[in-house]
Design a protein around this motif. Structure first.
Motif, mmCIF file in Angstrom:
data_model
loop_
_atom_site.group_PDB
_atom_site.id
_atom_site.type_symbol
_atom_site.label_atom_id
_atom_site.label_comp_id
_atom_site.label_asym_id
_atom_site.label_seq_id
_atom_site.Cartn_x
_atom_site.Cartn_y
_atom_site.Cartn_z
ATOM 1 N N ARG A 13 -3.011 -5.343 -2.283
ATOM 2 C CA ARG A 13 -3.654 -4.109 -1.826
ATOM 3 C C ARG A 13 -4.101 -3.249 -3.007
ATOM 4 O O ARG A 13 -5.171 -2.638 -2.990
ATOM 5 C CB ARG A 13 -2.695 -3.310 -0.945
ATOM 6 C CG ARG A 13 -2.506 -3.855 0.451
ATOM 7 C CD ARG A 13 -1.511 -3.008 1.225
ATOM 8 N NE ARG A 13 -1.981 -1.615 1.343
ATOM 9 C CZ ARG A 13 -1.197 -0.623 1.755
ATOM 10 N NH1 ARG A 13 0.073 -0.845 2.063
ATOM 11 N NH2 ARG A 13 -1.679 0.604 1.861
ATOM 12 N N GLY A 14 -3.279 -3.205 -4.032
ATOM 13 C CA GLY A 14 -3.639 -2.420 -5.215
ATOM 14 C C GLY A 14 -4.874 -2.976 -5.903
ATOM 15 O O GLY A 14 -5.754 -2.214 -6.324
ATOM 16 N N ARG A 16 -7.238 -4.766 -4.478
ATOM 17 C CA ARG A 16 -8.397 -4.508 -3.620
ATOM 18 C C ARG A 16 -8.861 -3.059 -3.742
ATOM 19 O O ARG A 16 -10.059 -2.775 -3.762
ATOM 20 C CB ARG A 16 -8.054 -4.835 -2.164
ATOM 21 C CG ARG A 16 -7.983 -6.318 -1.861
ATOM 22 C CD ARG A 16 -8.012 -6.590 -0.371
ATOM 23 N NE ARG A 16 -6.894 -5.953 0.321
ATOM 24 C CZ ARG A 16 -5.715 -6.511 0.486
ATOM 25 N NH1 ARG A 16 -5.480 -7.720 0.004
ATOM 26 N NH2 ARG A 16 -4.752 -5.888 1.146
ATOM 27 N N TRP A 17 -7.897 -2.134 -3.830
ATOM 28 C CA TRP A 17 -8.258 -0.721 -3.963
ATOM 29 C C TRP A 17 -9.020 -0.508 -5.279
ATOM 30 O O TRP A 17 -10.050 0.165 -5.307
ATOM 31 C CB TRP A 17 -7.020 0.158 -3.938
ATOM 32 C CG TRP A 17 -7.329 1.623 -3.813
ATOM 33 C CD1 TRP A 17 -7.339 2.365 -2.678
ATOM 34 C CD2 TRP A 17 -7.696 2.517 -4.877
ATOM 35 N NE1 TRP A 17 -7.693 3.666 -2.937
ATOM 36 C CE2 TRP A 17 -7.920 3.789 -4.289
ATOM 37 C CE3 TRP A 17 -7.856 2.377 -6.246
ATOM 38 C CZ2 TRP A 17 -8.299 4.907 -5.039
ATOM 39 C CZ3 TRP A 17 -8.242 3.482 -7.000
ATOM 40 C CH2 TRP A 17 -8.454 4.729 -6.400
ATOM 41 N N HIS A 21 -13.098 0.545 -5.864
ATOM 42 C CA HIS A 21 -13.442 1.866 -6.416
ATOM 43 C C HIS A 21 -13.835 1.648 -7.872
ATOM 44 O O HIS A 21 -13.015 1.834 -8.788
ATOM 45 C CB HIS A 21 -12.262 2.838 -6.314
ATOM 46 C CG HIS A 21 -11.866 3.148 -4.895
ATOM 47 N ND1 HIS A 21 -11.188 2.255 -4.095
ATOM 48 C CD2 HIS A 21 -12.066 4.265 -4.126
ATOM 49 C CE1 HIS A 21 -10.973 2.804 -2.909
ATOM 50 N NE2 HIS A 21 -11.495 4.013 -2.901
ATOM 51 N N TYR A 25 -11.734 1.869 -11.411
ATOM 52 C CA TYR A 25 -11.388 0.600 -12.051
ATOM 53 C C TYR A 25 -11.782 0.629 -13.527
ATOM 54 O O TYR A 25 -10.986 0.287 -14.403
ATOM 55 C CB TYR A 25 -12.071 -0.547 -11.326
ATOM 56 C CG TYR A 25 -11.794 -1.889 -11.947
ATOM 57 C CD1 TYR A 25 -10.552 -2.493 -11.805
ATOM 58 C CD2 TYR A 25 -12.768 -2.554 -12.684
ATOM 59 C CE1 TYR A 25 -10.287 -3.727 -12.384
ATOM 60 C CE2 TYR A 25 -12.517 -3.780 -13.259
ATOM 61 C CZ TYR A 25 -11.272 -4.366 -13.104
ATOM 62 O OH TYR A 25 -11.006 -5.584 -13.684
ATOM 63 N N VAL A 111 -5.216 7.128 -5.541
ATOM 64 C CA VAL A 111 -4.703 6.138 -4.592
ATOM 65 C C VAL A 111 -3.902 6.835 -3.498
ATOM 66 O O VAL A 111 -4.075 6.569 -2.295
ATOM 67 C CB VAL A 111 -3.834 5.090 -5.316
ATOM 68 C CG1 VAL A 111 -3.154 4.171 -4.307
ATOM 69 C CG2 VAL A 111 -4.671 4.274 -6.280
ATOM 70 N N SER A 114 -5.986 8.829 -1.071
ATOM 71 C CA SER A 114 -6.689 7.970 -0.124
ATOM 72 C C SER A 114 -5.772 7.464 0.973
ATOM 73 O O SER A 114 -6.236 7.016 2.024
ATOM 74 C CB SER A 114 -7.311 6.779 -0.852
ATOM 75 O OG SER A 114 -6.320 5.871 -1.321
ATOM 76 N N GLU A 115 -4.442 7.522 0.722
ATOM 77 C CA GLU A 115 -3.477 7.079 1.719
ATOM 78 C C GLU A 115 -2.953 8.222 2.580
ATOM 79 O O GLU A 115 -2.064 8.020 3.405
ATOM 80 C CB GLU A 115 -2.292 6.389 1.020
ATOM 81 C CG GLU A 115 -2.645 5.060 0.397
ATOM 82 C CD GLU A 115 -3.023 4.017 1.444
ATOM 83 O OE1 GLU A 115 -2.268 3.855 2.418
ATOM 84 O OE2 GLU A 115 -4.073 3.382 1.280
ATOM 85 N N GLY A 230 -5.472 -2.221 -10.972
ATOM 86 C CA GLY A 230 -4.956 -2.573 -9.654
ATOM 87 C C GLY A 230 -3.444 -2.602 -9.606
ATOM 88 O O GLY A 230 -2.842 -2.319 -8.565
ATOM 89 N N ALA A 233 -2.399 0.921 -9.124
ATOM 90 C CA ALA A 233 -2.691 1.308 -7.742
ATOM 91 C C ALA A 233 -1.666 0.709 -6.779
ATOM 92 O O ALA A 233 -1.148 1.393 -5.888
ATOM 93 C CB ALA A 233 -4.102 0.857 -7.365
ATOM 94 N N LEU A 237 1.290 2.527 -4.203
ATOM 95 C CA LEU A 237 1.508 2.205 -2.789
ATOM 96 C C LEU A 237 2.949 1.780 -2.538
ATOM 97 O O LEU A 237 3.556 2.143 -1.529
ATOM 98 C CB LEU A 237 0.550 1.087 -2.362
ATOM 99 C CG LEU A 237 -0.944 1.413 -2.438
ATOM 100 C CD1 LEU A 237 -1.772 0.159 -2.181
ATOM 101 C CD2 LEU A 237 -1.309 2.504 -1.444
#
Length: 276
Positions: A13-14, A16-17, A21, A25, A111, A114-115, A230, A233, A237
């Motif tokens: 997930r990190g 992909r985030w 973005h 990145y 991050v 966004s959550e 990532g 990120a 999470l």
């Protein structure tokens, strides 16, 4: 096993985030690139000097036969470089986070926003936060060396050193790599380093599922740089699960003093004096 899979999902997930973005990145690539150049130079120098260090460290083998002397020194040189690589993996994240502290702090905040919400963080000056990060990283590194040094020695044991020890080494490296990565979001929550390690220890499988695959990826040259944004990120999470879930859990409510229990039965009810 479910926690191991959950840790791997946080890592995915990190990534992909971060890749989703592009601005953030690229923002997170710069400190990792600087640290990578420094570590690549150091490991190259160690590779060129490992034979001389092995000869200096094993003078007792000078009178051995050529075969056994060379076998010992080649093994020593290989283990020395492997230990240097393991130390590089352990410290790469800490050094990168120190170099890019403002970069990764902002990335981690984005991050969490966004959550659905981000803790406000500390109001301390940036230099004080940087000093605190350095001390925390040294503490984590010291704890990691308590495992890494014995594993280096056990690497000389036949069979055990070529089978069990490398697996344990990857687990140790992955665990403390995750500890470093989660430090950004943990510090924002004002969680002391000892409490952080206790929280991670309580979810050891989750942490290993996140950290060990990342260590394996970091062994490939330059991949550490590409995955670092990532990884930060994903760590943010993961902290939302490990730290926030722990602190939001309701405390146990002690039973009322008057409530009866088998060990302490309630006293019998005695009638009061009659009313007049």
């Amino acid at each position: 096993m479910s926690d191991l899979g959950a840790g791997l999902r946080y890592l995915g997930r990190g990534q992909r985030w971060a890749f989703g973005h592009g601005r953030w990145y690229g923002f997170g690539l710069l400190p990792a690139l600087v640290a990578f150049v420094l570590y690549a130079a150091a490991l190259t120098a160690l590779a060129y000097g490992a034979d001389d260090i092995a000869a200096w460290a094993t003078p007792f083998a000078d009178d051995w036969s050529d075969f056994w002397r060379d076998a010992l020194r080649v093994t020593f040189a290989a283990l020395l470089w492997a230990a240097g690589l393991a130390l590089a993996v352990l410290t790469f994240t800490a050094v990168t986070l120190l170099v890019g502290d403002p970069f990764y702090e902002k990335l981690s905040e984005e991050v969490e926003k966004s959550e659905g919400g981000c803790p406000p963080g500390s109001d301390a000056p940036w230099w004080r936060q940087l000093w605190r990060s350095l001390l925390d990283s040294l503490y984590v590194l010291g704890r990691a060396l308590l495992f890494t040094v014995p594993l280096f020695v056990l690497g000389f044991v036949p069979v055990l050193g070529q089978t069990v020890v490398p697996v344990l080494g990857f687990c140790v490296s992955g665990y403390f790599l995750a500890a470093e990565l989660t430090s950004v979001a943990m510090q924002r929550r004002e969680i002391p380093v000892r409490e952080r390690l206790a929280l991670l220890r309580a979810r050891r499988s989750l942490v290993l599922g996140f950290g060990v695959p990342l260590v394996l990826c970091f062994l490939v040259p330059f991949v550490a740089v590409l995955l670092m944004p990532g990884a930060v990120a994903g760590a943010a999470l993961l902290v939302r699960d490990v730290a926030d879930g722990h602190r939001d859990a309701p405390a146990a409510v002690p039973p009322p003093a008057q409530q009866a229990s088998p060990a302490h039965p309630a006293p019998p009810h005695l009638p009061g004096p009659p009313r007049r």
